[in-house]
Design a protein around this motif. Sequence first.
Motif, mmCIF file in Angstrom:
data_model
loop_
_atom_site.group_PDB
_atom_site.id
_atom_site.type_symbol
_atom_site.label_atom_id
_atom_site.label_comp_id
_atom_site.label_asym_id
_atom_site.label_seq_id
_atom_site.Cartn_x
_atom_site.Cartn_y
_atom_site.Cartn_z
ATOM 1 N N GLY A 67 -19.560 12.039 -0.435
ATOM 2 C CA GLY A 67 -18.383 12.894 -0.539
ATOM 3 C C GLY A 67 -18.277 13.984 0.507
ATOM 4 N N GLN A 68 -19.214 14.046 1.464
ATOM 5 C CA GLN A 68 -19.181 15.096 2.486
ATOM 6 C C GLN A 68 -18.122 14.853 3.572
ATOM 7 O OE1 GLN A 68 -21.213 17.965 2.581
ATOM 8 N NE2 GLN A 68 -21.675 17.329 0.495
ATOM 9 N N VAL A 69 -17.715 13.593 3.744
ATOM 10 C CA VAL A 69 -16.714 13.244 4.766
ATOM 11 C C VAL A 69 -15.569 12.523 4.080
ATOM 12 C CG1 VAL A 69 -16.265 11.972 6.903
ATOM 13 C CG2 VAL A 69 -18.500 13.026 6.538
ATOM 14 N N THR A 70 -14.351 12.946 4.392
ATOM 15 C CA THR A 70 -13.170 12.295 3.834
ATOM 16 C C THR A 70 -12.173 12.006 4.952
ATOM 17 O OG1 THR A 70 -12.077 14.408 3.379
ATOM 18 C CG2 THR A 70 -13.402 13.446 1.597
ATOM 19 N N ALA A 71 -11.260 11.104 4.660
ATOM 20 C CA ALA A 71 -10.174 10.808 5.594
ATOM 21 C C ALA A 71 -8.924 10.521 4.781
ATOM 22 C CB ALA A 71 -10.518 9.610 6.477
ATOM 23 N N ARG A 72 -7.786 10.875 5.358
ATOM 24 C CA ARG A 72 -6.478 10.604 4.757
ATOM 25 C C ARG A 72 -5.585 10.010 5.829
ATOM 26 N NH1 ARG A 72 -4.361 14.746 0.866
ATOM 27 N NH2 ARG A 72 -2.511 14.526 2.122
ATOM 28 N N ALA A 73 -4.898 8.948 5.477
ATOM 29 C CA ALA A 73 -3.942 8.340 6.403
ATOM 30 C C ALA A 73 -2.596 8.249 5.696
ATOM 31 C CB ALA A 73 -4.405 6.952 6.830
ATOM 32 N N THR A 74 -1.546 8.612 6.403
ATOM 33 C CA THR A 74 -0.203 8.505 5.846
ATOM 34 C C THR A 74 0.497 7.304 6.455
ATOM 35 O OG1 THR A 74 0.605 10.056 7.504
ATOM 36 C CG2 THR A 74 0.029 10.965 5.367
ATOM 37 N N GLY A 75 1.300 6.652 5.632
ATOM 38 C CA GLY A 75 2.037 5.489 6.099
ATOM 39 C C GLY A 75 1.266 4.204 5.871
ATOM 40 N N GLU A 76 1.823 3.149 6.367
ATOM 41 C CA GLU A 76 1.224 1.824 6.225
ATOM 42 C C GLU A 76 0.296 1.549 7.401
ATOM 43 O OE1 GLU A 76 1.789 -0.164 3.595
ATOM 44 O OE2 GLU A 76 3.084 1.386 2.759
ATOM 45 N N MET A 127 0.853 -1.164 0.000
ATOM 46 C CA MET A 127 0.000 0.000 0.000
ATOM 47 C C MET A 127 0.897 1.224 0.000
ATOM 48 S SD MET A 127 -3.189 0.695 2.503
ATOM 49 C CE MET A 127 -3.969 -0.767 1.883
ATOM 50 N N GLY A 128 0.465 2.285 -0.676
ATOM 51 C CA GLY A 128 1.267 3.485 -0.778
ATOM 52 C C GLY A 128 1.362 4.243 0.524
ATOM 53 N N ASN A 129 2.012 5.410 0.456
ATOM 54 C CA ASN A 129 2.210 6.218 1.651
ATOM 55 C C ASN A 129 0.997 7.056 2.022
ATOM 56 O OD1 ASN A 129 4.764 5.242 2.037
ATOM 57 N ND2 ASN A 129 5.729 6.857 0.830
ATOM 58 N N LEU A 130 0.017 7.162 1.115
ATOM 59 C CA LEU A 130 -1.180 7.938 1.399
ATOM 60 C C LEU A 130 -2.413 7.102 1.079
ATOM 61 C CD1 LEU A 130 -2.454 10.695 2.166
ATOM 62 C CD2 LEU A 130 -2.401 11.244 -0.267
ATOM 63 N N VAL A 131 -3.278 6.961 2.063
ATOM 64 C CA VAL A 131 -4.535 6.230 1.900
ATOM 65 C C VAL A 131 -5.648 7.253 2.041
ATOM 66 C CG1 VAL A 131 -6.024 4.449 2.885
ATOM 67 C CG2 VAL A 131 -3.551 4.110 2.835
ATOM 68 N N THR A 132 -6.550 7.306 1.069
ATOM 69 C CA THR A 132 -7.657 8.247 1.130
ATOM 70 C C THR A 132 -8.976 7.488 1.136
ATOM 71 O OG1 THR A 132 -7.700 8.506 -1.280
ATOM 72 C CG2 THR A 132 -6.366 10.080 -0.036
ATOM 73 N N SER A 133 -9.944 8.061 1.816
ATOM 74 C CA SER A 133 -11.274 7.454 1.860
ATOM 75 C C SER A 133 -12.310 8.567 1.819
ATOM 76 C CB SER A 133 -11.444 6.582 3.102
ATOM 77 O OG SER A 133 -11.530 7.368 4.268
ATOM 78 N N ARG A 134 -13.524 8.172 1.432
ATOM 79 C CA ARG A 134 -14.617 9.140 1.437
ATOM 80 C C ARG A 134 -15.926 8.398 1.607
ATOM 81 N NH1 ARG A 134 -17.985 10.107 -2.669
ATOM 82 N NH2 ARG A 134 -17.697 8.978 -4.603
ATOM 83 N N CYS A 135 -16.909 9.129 2.093
ATOM 84 C CA CYS A 135 -18.238 8.553 2.236
ATOM 85 C C CYS A 135 -18.907 8.493 0.873
ATOM 86 C CB CYS A 135 -19.067 9.370 3.227
ATOM 87 S SG CYS A 135 -19.480 11.030 2.645
ATOM 88 N N ASN A 136 -20.078 7.929 0.812
ATOM 89 C CA ASN A 136 -20.793 7.744 -0.446
ATOM 90 C C ASN A 136 -21.168 9.072 -1.112
ATOM 91 O OD1 ASN A 136 -21.675 5.813 -2.305
ATOM 92 N ND2 ASN A 136 -23.781 5.952 -1.576
#
Length: 135
Positions: free
Chosen positions: A12-21, A1-10
């Motif tokens: 698009g009003q809520v998002t999250a970003r995680a760095t690292g593994e 998995m890359g260094n940046l993981v992004t997520s969003r709700c269905n």
Amino acid sequence: MGNLVTSRCNCGQVTARATGEPLSIVNCHCTECRRATGAAYGTVLYFPVDAVETAGRTSRHDMLSDQGNDVSRHFCPFCGSQMFVRSGAFPNLVGLRAGTLEDTRHVVPQRNVFTASKIESTPLDPDLPAFPEMP
């Protein structure tokens, strides 16, 4: 998995970003996760709290787990997508829901947990360790 993981709700009003593994990727079969997700189990990627940034307003459902730990499930108040979970058992971690990730190619669970409460007909990958509760 890359260094940046992004997520969003269905919606698009809520998002999250995680760095690292992620520190851990689990398939959770506990009753609470099954009910909260409406699925046979929930797959969660756990990251350190300081590696995760969220944007947008979430609603949350707080409860005590069967093991007596505080659990907060955060979801989008507009579309209902469950975004992340926090547990008093692991106060330094945030669990992102795998289904919300923008790129799911590398979601490779490492273990099944709470198999004692799994749906009987749910098959388990024999190559993954399985634990009746959280190890």
